[in-house]
Scaffold this active site. Structure first.
Site, PDB file in Angstrom:
ATOM      1  N   HIS A   1       6.690  85.033  18.363  1.00  0.00           N
ATOM      2  CA  HIS A   1       5.702  84.843  17.298  1.00  0.00           C
ATOM      3  C   HIS A   1       4.431  84.187  17.809  1.00  0.00           C
ATOM      4  O   HIS A   1       4.447  83.447  18.795  1.00  0.00           O
ATOM      5  CB  HIS A   1       6.290  84.052  16.115  1.00  0.00           C
TER       6      HIS A   1
ATOM      7  N   GLU B   1       6.512  85.042  12.111  1.00  0.00           N
ATOM      8  CA  GLU B   1       7.869  85.317  12.569  1.00  0.00           C
ATOM      9  C   GLU B   1       8.154  86.820  12.562  1.00  0.00           C
ATOM     10  O   GLU B   1       7.406  87.588  11.936  1.00  0.00           O
ATOM     11  CB  GLU B   1       8.860  84.603  11.639  1.00  0.00           C
TER      12      GLU B   1
ATOM     13  N   ASP C   1      10.783  83.716  19.922  1.00  0.00           N
ATOM     14  CA  ASP C   1      11.031  85.032  19.315  1.00  0.00           C
ATOM     15  C   ASP C   1       9.774  85.901  19.315  1.00  0.00           C
ATOM     16  O   ASP C   1       9.702  86.903  18.615  1.00  0.00           O
ATOM     17  CB  ASP C   1      11.586  84.865  17.892  1.00  0.00           C
TER      18      ASP C   1
ATOM     19  N   ASP D   1      -2.148  77.028  12.223  1.00  0.00           N
ATOM     20  CA  ASP D   1      -1.088  76.830  11.234  1.00  0.00           C
ATOM     21  C   ASP D   1      -0.843  75.357  10.925  1.00  0.00           C
ATOM     22  O   ASP D   1      -1.364  74.463  11.604  1.00  0.00           O
ATOM     23  CB  ASP D   1       0.213  77.494  11.718  1.00  0.00           C
TER      24      ASP D   1
HETATM   25  C1  GLP Z   1       5.109  76.832  17.041  1.00  0.00           C
HETATM   26  C2  GLP Z   1       3.636  77.099  16.794  1.00  0.00           C
HETATM   27  C3  GLP Z   1       3.094  78.155  17.747  1.00  0.00           C
HETATM   28  C4  GLP Z   1       3.491  77.807  19.169  1.00  0.00           C
HETATM   29  C5  GLP Z   1       4.996  77.792  19.273  1.00  0.00           C
HETATM   30  C6  GLP Z   1       5.494  77.503  20.674  1.00  0.00           C
HETATM   31  O1  GLP Z   1       5.906  77.779  16.439  1.00  0.00           O
HETATM   32  N1  GLP Z   1       3.401  77.529  15.454  1.00  0.00           N
HETATM   33  O2  GLP Z   1       1.679  78.223  17.608  1.00  0.00           O
HETATM   34  O3  GLP Z   1       2.948  78.761  20.057  1.00  0.00           O
HETATM   35  O4  GLP Z   1       5.469  76.763  18.403  1.00  0.00           O
HETATM   36  O5  GLP Z   1       5.459  76.144  20.917  1.00  0.00           O
HETATM   37  P1  GLP Z   1       5.615  75.468  22.333  1.00  0.00           P
HETATM   38  O6  GLP Z   1       4.289  75.609  23.005  1.00  0.00           O
HETATM   39  O7  GLP Z   1       5.932  74.038  22.023  1.00  0.00           O
HETATM   40  O8  GLP Z   1       6.696  76.166  23.038  1.00  0.00           O
END
Ligand code: GLP
Length: 262
Positions: A138, A143, A136, A67
């Protein structure tokens, strides 16, 4: 599902890097799907170490990122382009022309998303998709409410996700409202998935992902239907799992047999 419960973030990083290295040694032209966020940083560091000290070779690897924030240019310090080059690609021997990251500034988002899907297929599909998980539940930026068959597209972020990700920005208002993300359907087509989670703020999402119903409420739950899925979570992220003892038991059995837990 192979569920591996490890002590902490460091062990999660080492074990996940080992999975990636093994797949890469087996298939030097591996097609990797990669995430951003704090979770995979330790794994990237381990892979950089393996490249520098053991010659782990990325010269034939193709990579597709999950993404990118909509509206951010590749050189924006909070863009996922910047994150990936800074935390990983600049330190290994991947060829820049083999790196694919969604373009947050694409002129025509729909055309770009279709092209991205086409490119993944043209490169033979993703061999190993590494994933983090949002609070959440995702994956990517899919989402709650995302179709489980969704493809690469623009998605509106929840306020919770914007809040969580605001730690990387100067202030919350700077966090974009939308992102381009691979869809759940796109992710599901990867030949193998490796999901990582660390810390107790992920415990609820991890429990729903592994043991909850398959639902758009927790988009990661679709992974329950994937035939080749490894989940590496640390003790804190695993704390709500109802069958935690059983997962640990399978892990011990696998270690005895020197196989991967099943
Ligand atoms: C963002 C990214 C996800 C990632 C999530 C959790 O939303 N798009 O790919 O898994 O954050 O991030 P973190 O690893 O910083 O908790």
């Amino acid at each position: 599902m192979r569920i591996i419960i490890v002590e902490d973030y460091e062990e999660m990083s080492r074990k996940s890097a080992k999975v990636v290295s093994e797949r890469l040694r087996r298939k030097p032209d591996l097609v990797l799907g990669l995430p951003t966020g704090s979770t995979p940083v330790g794994m990237y560091q381990q892979l950089i170490k393996a490249h520098k000290e053991k010659g782990l070779d990325f010269s034939r690897v193709r990579s597709f990122n999950l993404d990118e924030y909509w509206g951010l240019s590749p050189d924006h310090p909070q863009s996922y382009h910047y994150f990936m080059w800074h935390n990983f690609f600049n330190h290994i021997n991947i060829k820049p022309e083999n790196v694919y990251i969604p373009r947050g500034e694409a002129e025509n988002a729909e055309t770009f998303c279709n092209w991205y899907e086409h490119k993944i297929k043209e490169e033979g599909g993703i061999d190993l998709q590494v994933l983090g998980i949002g609070r959440d539940g995702h994956i990517g930026f899919n989402e709650p409410g995302s179709s489980l068959g969704s493809r690469t597209r623009i998605k509106t972020l929840t306020e919770e996700t914007r809040e969580d990700n605001s730690r990387f920005f100067e202030k919350k208002e700077d966090v974009p409202y939308c992102a381009i993300t691979m869809g759940i359907g796109t992710i599901f087509e990867a030949k193998e998935c490796l999901l990582l989670a660390s810390g107790d703020n992920k415990a609820e999402a991890v429990q729903k992902c592994i043991e909850g119903p398959v639902s758009t409420e927790t988009t990661a739950s679709l992974l329950q239907l994937h035939s080749k899925l490894i989940i590496i979570v640390d003790e804190e992220a695993a704390k709500n799992l109802k069958s935690k003892d059983y997962y640990k038991h399978t892990q011990r059995m696998a270690e005895k047999l020197q196989a991967e837990p099943r």
